[in-house]
Scaffold this motif. Structure first.
Motif, PDB file in Angstrom:
ATOM      1  N   TYR A 197     -33.837   2.122  48.941  1.00 20.59           N
ATOM      2  CA  TYR A 197     -32.837   3.069  48.445  1.00 20.59           C
ATOM      3  C   TYR A 197     -33.170   3.444  47.010  1.00 20.59           C
ATOM      4  N   LEU A 198     -32.709   4.616  46.620  1.00 20.49           N
ATOM      5  CA  LEU A 198     -32.777   5.037  45.228  1.00 20.49           C
ATOM      6  C   LEU A 198     -31.360   5.003  44.667  1.00 20.49           C
ATOM      7  N   LEU A 199     -31.134   4.126  43.697  1.00 15.27           N
ATOM      8  CA  LEU A 199     -29.819   4.014  43.076  1.00 15.27           C
ATOM      9  C   LEU A 199     -29.833   4.788  41.767  1.00 15.27           C
ATOM     10  N   THR A 200     -28.937   5.745  41.653  1.00 17.16           N
ATOM     11  CA  THR A 200     -28.881   6.613  40.481  1.00 17.16           C
ATOM     12  C   THR A 200     -27.859   6.091  39.466  1.00 17.16           C
ATOM     13  N   ALA A 201     -27.803   6.764  38.319  1.00 19.12           N
ATOM     14  CA  ALA A 201     -26.814   6.405  37.303  1.00 19.12           C
ATOM     15  C   ALA A 201     -25.400   6.538  37.849  1.00 19.12           C
ATOM     16  N   LYS A 202     -25.190   7.500  38.754  1.00 18.74           N
ATOM     17  CA  LYS A 202     -23.874   7.690  39.379  1.00 18.74           C
ATOM     18  C   LYS A 202     -23.442   6.415  40.104  1.00 18.74           C
ATOM     19  N   TYR A 203     -24.394   5.735  40.736  1.00 20.15           N
ATOM     20  CA  TYR A 203     -24.062   4.493  41.452  1.00 20.15           C
ATOM     21  C   TYR A 203     -23.466   3.462  40.496  1.00 20.15           C
ATOM     22  N   PHE A 204     -24.075   3.333  39.324  1.00 17.64           N
ATOM     23  CA  PHE A 204     -23.627   2.295  38.387  1.00 17.64           C
ATOM     24  C   PHE A 204     -22.406   2.721  37.578  1.00 17.64           C
ATOM     25  N   GLU A 205     -22.034   3.981  37.681  1.00 17.47           N
ATOM     26  CA  GLU A 205     -20.732   4.393  37.161  1.00 17.47           C
ATOM     27  C   GLU A 205     -19.608   3.864  38.056  1.00 17.47           C
ATOM     28  N   LEU A 206     -19.941   3.647  39.340  1.00 18.24           N
ATOM     29  CA  LEU A 206     -18.944   3.270  40.333  1.00 18.24           C
ATOM     30  C   LEU A 206     -18.978   1.790  40.698  1.00 18.24           C
ATOM     31  N   PHE A 207     -20.188   1.193  40.691  1.00 18.55           N
ATOM     32  CA  PHE A 207     -20.347  -0.175  41.197  1.00 18.55           C
ATOM     33  C   PHE A 207     -21.253  -0.989  40.277  1.00 18.55           C
ATOM     34  N   ASP A 208     -21.062  -2.296  40.310  1.00 13.73           N
ATOM     35  CA  ASP A 208     -21.903  -3.192  39.520  1.00 13.73           C
ATOM     36  C   ASP A 208     -23.162  -3.609  40.262  1.00 13.73           C
ATOM     37  N   GLY A 209     -23.101  -3.590  41.598  1.00 18.08           N
ATOM     38  CA  GLY A 209     -24.257  -4.014  42.377  1.00 18.08           C
ATOM     39  C   GLY A 209     -24.043  -3.771  43.851  1.00 18.08           C
ATOM     40  N   LEU A 210     -25.054  -4.110  44.623  1.00 17.40           N
ATOM     41  CA  LEU A 210     -25.020  -3.905  46.063  1.00 17.40           C
ATOM     42  C   LEU A 210     -24.032  -4.873  46.732  1.00 17.40           C
ATOM     43  N   PRO A 211     -23.414  -4.465  47.838  1.00 17.43           N
ATOM     44  CA  PRO A 211     -22.452  -5.346  48.524  1.00 17.43           C
ATOM     45  C   PRO A 211     -23.167  -6.529  49.179  1.00 17.43           C
ATOM     46  N   THR A 212     -22.564  -7.689  49.077  1.00 20.17           N
ATOM     47  CA  THR A 212     -23.193  -8.905  49.609  1.00 20.17           C
ATOM     48  C   THR A 212     -22.326  -9.542  50.695  1.00 20.17           C
ATOM     49  N   ASP A 213     -21.768  -8.716  51.563  1.00 19.60           N
ATOM     50  CA  ASP A 213     -20.935  -9.215  52.664  1.00 19.60           C
ATOM     51  C   ASP A 213     -21.727 -10.076  53.641  1.00 19.60           C
ATOM     52  N   THR A 214     -23.027  -9.804  53.770  1.00 18.67           N
ATOM     53  CA  THR A 214     -23.865 -10.562  54.694  1.00 18.67           C
ATOM     54  C   THR A 214     -25.104 -11.085  53.971  1.00 18.67           C
ATOM     55  N   PHE A 215     -25.661 -12.157  54.515  1.00 17.10           N
ATOM     56  CA  PHE A 215     -26.904 -12.721  53.979  1.00 17.10           C
ATOM     57  C   PHE A 215     -28.085 -11.822  54.341  1.00 17.10           C
ATOM     58  N   LEU A 216     -28.091 -11.374  55.569  1.00 18.00           N
ATOM     59  CA  LEU A 216     -29.157 -10.533  56.107  1.00 18.00           C
ATOM     60  C   LEU A 216     -28.603  -9.751  57.285  1.00 18.00           C
ATOM     61  N   MET A 217     -29.071  -8.529  57.467  1.00 17.88           N
ATOM     62  CA  MET A 217     -28.660  -7.618  58.547  1.00 17.88           C
ATOM     63  C   MET A 217     -27.373  -6.853  58.194  1.00 17.88           C
ATOM     64  N   TYR A 218     -27.274  -5.674  58.725  1.00 14.60           N
ATOM     65  CA  TYR A 218     -26.109  -4.782  58.592  1.00 14.60           C
ATOM     66  C   TYR A 218     -25.882  -4.312  57.143  1.00 14.60           C
ATOM     67  N   GLU A 219     -26.910  -4.431  56.310  1.00 10.99           N
ATOM     68  CA  GLU A 219     -26.751  -3.968  54.932  1.00 10.99           C
ATOM     69  C   GLU A 219     -26.438  -2.480  54.873  1.00 10.99           C
ATOM     70  N   GLU A 220     -27.019  -1.716  55.801  1.00  8.46           N
ATOM     71  CA  GLU A 220     -26.805  -0.266  55.801  1.00  8.46           C
ATOM     72  C   GLU A 220     -25.323   0.069  55.937  1.00  8.46           C
ATOM     73  N   PHE A 221     -24.657  -0.629  56.844  1.00  9.01           N
ATOM     74  CA  PHE A 221     -23.229  -0.365  57.055  1.00  9.01           C
ATOM     75  C   PHE A 221     -22.406  -0.715  55.828  1.00  9.01           C
ATOM     76  N   PHE A 222     -22.656  -1.873  55.244  1.00  8.47           N
ATOM     77  CA  PHE A 222     -21.810  -2.302  54.130  1.00  8.47           C
ATOM     78  C   PHE A 222     -22.061  -1.476  52.867  1.00  8.47           C
ATOM     79  N   LEU A 223     -23.267  -0.969  52.702  1.00  6.17           N
ATOM     80  CA  LEU A 223     -23.502  -0.042  51.599  1.00  6.17           C
ATOM     81  C   LEU A 223     -22.797   1.284  51.870  1.00  6.17           C
ATOM     82  N   ALA A 224     -22.822   1.748  53.121  1.00  2.00           N
ATOM     83  CA  ALA A 224     -22.097   2.964  53.496  1.00  2.00           C
ATOM     84  C   ALA A 224     -20.601   2.787  53.258  1.00  2.00           C
ATOM     85  N   LYS A 225     -20.084   1.630  53.615  1.00  2.00           N
ATOM     86  CA  LYS A 225     -18.667   1.323  53.404  1.00  2.00           C
ATOM     87  C   LYS A 225     -18.329   1.343  51.913  1.00  2.00           C
TER      88      LYS A 225
END
Length: 280
Positions: A197-225
């Protein structure tokens, strides 16, 4: 000045990290910083990374004693990247797996339209496997109820999972999802493939980091969420080109353990995606 910083995870596959570094070195992003987060690799793999640090002056390696998981590992690298002197409000973080090869004009491709970088928090690039198989756009709108039902069966028992995989291999010509066939269409999408993924400055205006709901798998969904919680979607940009070896890390995980990771992630996923509700 607009610049990029690469952030990768590494797990017992440092040879792929070396290939990625050489790819970057041969591109127009050759001088950009690279941060590699090692997720508790074996000593022989850690020693390879230490040698790479000597060879590549733009490389920083974070050595974790244990495997944090995919997005949690990337978050450690993201934190380091945002503390670098070269990090500016226009910096784009290129985050993902280490089994990637980058186009020679990769940086030029990213900044060809800076208005998109200002508008969207996450840009999904054109990811193609070495055999030519396209991996984006991963999910354009949503997954069908039939396929969701199959996912449920897949995660009920490891034996069923194996049977479904074999059946899918035999019938892939007409049962594969067709979303990736739109690989040349620039558009907003529901989910971008998790390898990069390409994370832009807009991303860090909204979030501190990527979602860590899972250890592995389904990252696409939780980032979309995460994106949807602020009214955003992924933006797929086919002119940003990456090649992907695919499964360089997950392929090292024993089949049953990988299925167990997936089952746990699927259970978390089902808390939010209610297939048989009226809203779906």
């Amino acid at each position: 000045m607009s610049n990029i910083i690469f952030v990768f995870t590494n797990f017992n596959n440092s040879d792929f990290t070396e290939k990625a570094l050489k790819s970057i070195q041969s591109s127009d992003a050759c001088d950009e910083p690279v941060i590699v987060v090692d997720n508790g690799s074996k000593e022989i793999e850690v020693n390879k990374l230490k040698e790479l640090e000597k060879q590549f002056s733009n490389l920083t390696v974070i050595y974790n004693r244990e495997n944090l998981g995919y997005f949690a590992g990337l978050n450690a690298g993201i934190k380091e990247a945002r503390e670098l002197p070269s990090y500016t409000p226009k910096t784009v973080l290129v985050v993902g797996n280490n089994d990637l090869l980058f186009d020679k004009a990769f940086k030029q491709q990213i900044f060809a339209d800076e208005t998109l970088l200002e508008r969207y928090p996450v840009i999904s690039p054109n990811i193609r496997m070495l055999d030519g198989t396209q991996q984006n756009p991963h999910v354009i709108e949503k997954i069908s109820k039939v396929r969701e039902f199959i996912y449920d069966i897949y995660h009920t028992h490891y034996l069923f999972a194996g049977m479904i995989v074999k059946l899918a291999q035999l019938t892939h010509s007409f049962t594969d999802r067709k979303d990736e066939e739109q690989f040349d269409v620039e558009q907003e999408i529901y989910q971008g493939y998790g390898a990069c993924y390409l994370l832009t400055a807009k991303y860090f205006e909204l979030f501190d980091g990527l979602p860590t709901d899972t250890f592995l798998m389904y990252e696409e969904f939780f980032l979309a969420k995460q994106l949807r919680s602020k009214g955003f979607q992924f933006y797929y940009r086919p002119t940003i080109k990456i090649q992907h070896y695919c499964h360089a890390s997950t392929g090292l995980i024993p089949g049953k353990l990988k299925w167990q990771y997936s089952k746990k992630a699927h259970k978390e996923y089902r808390k939010y995606v209610k297939v048989w509700s009226k809203e779906y």
